[in-house]
Design an enzyme around this catalytic site. Structure first.
Site, PDB file in Angstrom:
ATOM      1  NE  ARG A 114      35.866  54.957   2.387  1.00 20.56           N
ATOM      2  CZ  ARG A 114      36.269  54.099   1.276  1.00 20.56           C
ATOM      3  NH1 ARG A 114      36.219  52.666   1.427  1.00 20.56           N
ATOM      4  NH2 ARG A 114      35.833  54.507  -0.015  1.00 20.56           N
ATOM      5  CD  GLN A 153      41.341  64.107  26.560  1.00 22.06           C
ATOM      6  OE1 GLN A 153      42.510  64.675  26.095  1.00 22.06           O
ATOM      7  NE2 GLN A 153      41.395  63.603  28.185  1.00 22.06           N
ATOM      8  N   GLY A 185      39.445  56.319  26.162  1.00 24.28           N
ATOM      9  CA  GLY A 185      39.198  55.221  27.804  1.00 24.28           C
ATOM     10  C   GLY A 185      40.706  54.776  28.353  1.00 24.28           C
ATOM     11  CG  MET A 232      37.611  64.322  18.764  1.00 28.64           C
ATOM     12  SD  MET A 232      37.133  63.791  16.762  1.00 28.64           S
ATOM     13  CE  MET A 232      34.929  64.318  16.790  1.00 28.64           C
ATOM     14  CG  ASP A 250       6.892  69.653  30.153  1.00 27.90           C
ATOM     15  OD1 ASP A 250       7.604  70.220  29.145  1.00 27.90           O
ATOM     16  OD2 ASP A 250       5.531  70.088  29.291  1.00 27.90           O
TER      17      ASP A 250
END
Length: 717
Positions: free
Chosen positions: A594, A603, A513, A601, A137
């Site tokens: 990996r 942006q 960036g 993606m 809240d």
């Protein structure tokens, strides 16, 4: 909350402390036994992406009685625990303060009862307490944001975006009831973030006769071609006599008076669930570090404190001062001192309310002349809006509020399409009130210079930072960066999750960036990365070697997953492919690798609540500044402005939105790499490394000092 728990545990262990989990809140403290367990480094792994709190929470009647608090004290003394970190709302924190005040007398009673020895009482003679506020809240005074609020806003906006598409198809009025029994923060920010037609909050009930005003407003919008009306209601909304205003009441009113197809949605506990936002993870992590520091520095004379956020600064405030001001809000509302209630909620709440009120005034003035007491102004001044550079989420929210605030100032608002190229080619057209309807939630940019040389450019200019890279000097944040950060963080979550059934895997992820490492660093903090390589923090082959060895050791523990982030321009030679090859070679037989390049993606997507709200406030503040500047430089029927302070960047600096002359910012800018020479977030990098279990030193020279919130209170006279 889990980010705060994780940071508190790991920084506590890092400082040499023993850290314990108390399961099930105060009930666990009273019951003791297995509810109070020693925490380990690994016990807080893989919890950043989980909602709620993994150690549980419970309402506890036992702790409200002295007998229950005595049992809790006994459990703590027996385990040698003298520092307590409480994450909760004002009730939980008030209970913690009472426990601390009674501590000495509880020990006396325990010694008398023969339950602890004099020696045990002496060793535990003082209890230090620090609080962190966890409440969706955002109803605790003294902090701009409580842990959980931003995530709740994400859930709400997801629902708003999903429902509004349907509502527009069917020409509907849509009423959304959000949580906020005593505090209207969620409703207010949601209204700003989705461009609602009306908001009901408990702190500021609508004026007498609001029913007629609301119906006329909705009818005006519909008459001007709008297919959608949005009304946001806080669950604690009421009228000036204290009578509740429910979403069902409003639905009946609209259907009876206007005959509009109207739907209500009551969100309920959906707002509490789901994965936490990047903002909440970083906030929880920063608060956790600050809480440990506050406990380590506490003395018997130090008042129990709560760790808070003011603007972009971590601050410590006396716990009971914050609780008192929170109670003062309730008193002000009960006494119908509505303006006082808004002020007591704090600067952030007040700014949001003022922005909403301004945008609401525009609606009344230009859509409903019958409701307006004064005719629209006419300044006969043209103000153009142009978007420069790559598009990012939140730009449209800034344009929408700038256009609408400009209209109420009497300006002719113009849109320049396609940036500077469009300006040169004359792609300029008027932009109207209805022309920016529905822009708040749209991603990208709908609007797809030497002043001393060209007199035509001797006009007031203001730059609003809008770029996912967050690399604009003069501002801690740029519009669009929060949306990109959330995209990266959620992608990292999915990538880590993909290895849930696979042992020993390391993921190397390249972020955007340019030369600015903000996204890589903050995503590293939010996603629990083992390393984040950036241009500003130079690294070499020895560092890479150390990181690989770190992961080799990590694979021997229960946590067999690694995450490495690399800013796209961090190093010309140590490319993503190079780092992937190095880790793959060195990890043979121990872990496999990996790699993912996130690309464009980052942006895209719809803007986050933070970017919508930030963009809305920046747009309105920028146009108000331009209006004041125009008054200063208007002479003999023409405008001429060439002083340094007539071309500024509007930015968030620590605790406030400020205007800084572009000329001054030249000294602070690395123009070759298009980044500021100093960045506030670099100080958070050691926290990321410590939370990843690197043995480095943490600079505490700039830790938060105890401040006071009483001075912010409003006179009760």
């Amino acid at each position: 909350m889990n980010a705060a728990v994780r940071a508190t545990v790991r920084v506590g262990i890092y400082t040499g402390a023993k850290v314990y989990f108390v399961h099930e809140g105060y009930q666990g403290l009273v019951d003791g036994g297995d509810n109070i367990k020693l925490a380990t480094w690994e016990s807080v792994s893989m919890m950043l992406q989980l909602g709620g709190t993994v150690i549980g929470s419970a309402r506890c009647m036992d702790f409200r009685a002295r007998e229950g608090r005595m049992k809790a004290a006994l459990n703590l003394v027996k385990l040698g625990i003298t520092n307590l970190c409480v994450i909760g709302g004002d009730g939980s924190l008030t209970g913690a303060n009472q426990f601390r005040k009674e501590w000495a007398s509880l020990l006396v009673d325990l010694v008398k009862a023969g339950k602890i020895t004099d020696d045990e009482a002496r060793k535990s003679s003082h209890l230090n307490i620090v609080g962190m506020v966890g409440s969706i809240d955002n109803d605790f005074c003294g902090t701009d944001m409580t842990i959980g609020t931003d995530s709740a806003l994400h859930r709400i906006i997801e629902v708003v975006d999903a429902i509004t598409t349907t509502a527009q198809s069917h020409q509907r009025t849509f009423i959304l009831e959000v949580m906020g029994r005593h505090c209207g923060y969620l409703a207010l920010v949601t209204a700003l973030a989705c461009g609602a037609d009306w908001v009901f909050i408990p702190e500021m009930p609508p004026d007498e006769g609001w029913e007629g005003h609301l119906c006329r407003r909705l009818a005006d919008q519909r008459a001007r071609g709008s297919r959608l009306n949005v009304i946001i209601v806080a669950e604690g909304a009421m009228d000036r006599d204290g009578n509740p205003i429910s979403s069902e009441d409003i639905k009946k009113l609209v259907e009876k008076n206007l005959g509009f197809d109207t739907r209500t949605t009551v969100l309920g506990h959906v707002q509490r669930g789901g994965t936490p936002s990047a903002f909440d993870r970083i906030l929880g992590s920063r608060m956790g570090v600050e809480a440990v520091m506050a406990l380590l520095e506490a003395t018997p004379e130090t008042p129990a404190c709560v760790v808070s956020l003011s603007g972009n600064q971590a601050v410590r405030l006396p716990l009971m001062e914050c609780v008192q001001v929170t109670k003062d809000v309730t008193t002000a509302m009960a006494e119908k001192r509505w303006e006082d209630a808004i002020k007591l909620r704090g600067k952030s709440f007040e700014n949001n309310w003022n922005t909403y009120k301004m945008l609401k005034c525009v609606t009344i003035l230009f859509l409903s002349p019958l409701l307006s007491t004064s005719p629209p102004l006419q300044s006969n001044i043209n103000v153009a809006i142009v978007n420069i550079g790559a598009p990012c989420a939140g730009m449209n929210a800034a344009v929408r509020s700038a256009v609408r605030i400009g209209i109420i100032q009497g300006h002719n608002m113009l849109a320049v399409h396609d940036g500077f190229e469009g300006l040169a080619q004359g792609k300029i057209e008027p932009i109207t009130w209805t022309g920016v309807s529905g822009w708040t939630g749209k991603g990208g940019s709908e609007l797809g210079t030497k002043r001393d040389k060209y007199e035509e450019l001797c006009i007031p200019m203001v730059v609003i930072p809008a770029t996912v890279s967050n690399n604009v000097p003069g501002s801690d944040f740029s519009i669009g960066a929060d949306t990109a950060l959330n995209t990266i963080t959620s992608t990292c979550d999915r990538i880590k999750q993909s290895a849930a059934g696979t042992k020993r895997r390391v993921f190397i992820i390249e972020t955007a960036g340019g030369y600015c490492g903000y996204l890589a660093t903050m995503a590293g903090l939010a996603a629990g990365a083992d390393a984040a390589y950036i241009y500003e923090d130079k690294f070499g082959i020895r560092d890479l070697e150390m990181n690989v060895e770190h992961l080799v050791q990590k694979m021997k523990t229960d946590v067999k997953r690694g995450l490495i982030l690399r800013n796209e321009n961090c190093n010309a030679n140590y490319t993503t492919d190079f780092i992937f090859a190095l880790y793959s070679e060195e990890g043979k037989g121990i872990f496999d690798c990996r790699k993912n390049v996130l690309g464009h993606m980052q942006q895209g997507g719809t803007p986050t609540p933070f970017d919508r709200n930030f963009g809305t406030k920046m747009g309105s503040k920028a146009v108000l500044w331009i209006t004041e500047k125009l008054k200063e430089v208007y002479r003999h029927g023409r405008i001429f402005a060439n002083t340094p302070d007539s071309a500024c960047v509007l930015g968030m600096k620590k605790r406030a939105l400020t205007f800084q002359p572009l000329a001054e910012l030249k000294e602070q800018t690395d123009f070759v790499h298009r980044i500021p020479k100093t960045s506030w977030w670099l100080k958070l990098r050691p926290i990321m490394k410590i939370l990843a279990k690197y043995n480095i030193s943490l600079d505490t020279s700039e830790h938060a000092h105890m401040e006071h919130v009483i001075k912010k209170r409003v006179s009760m006279h």
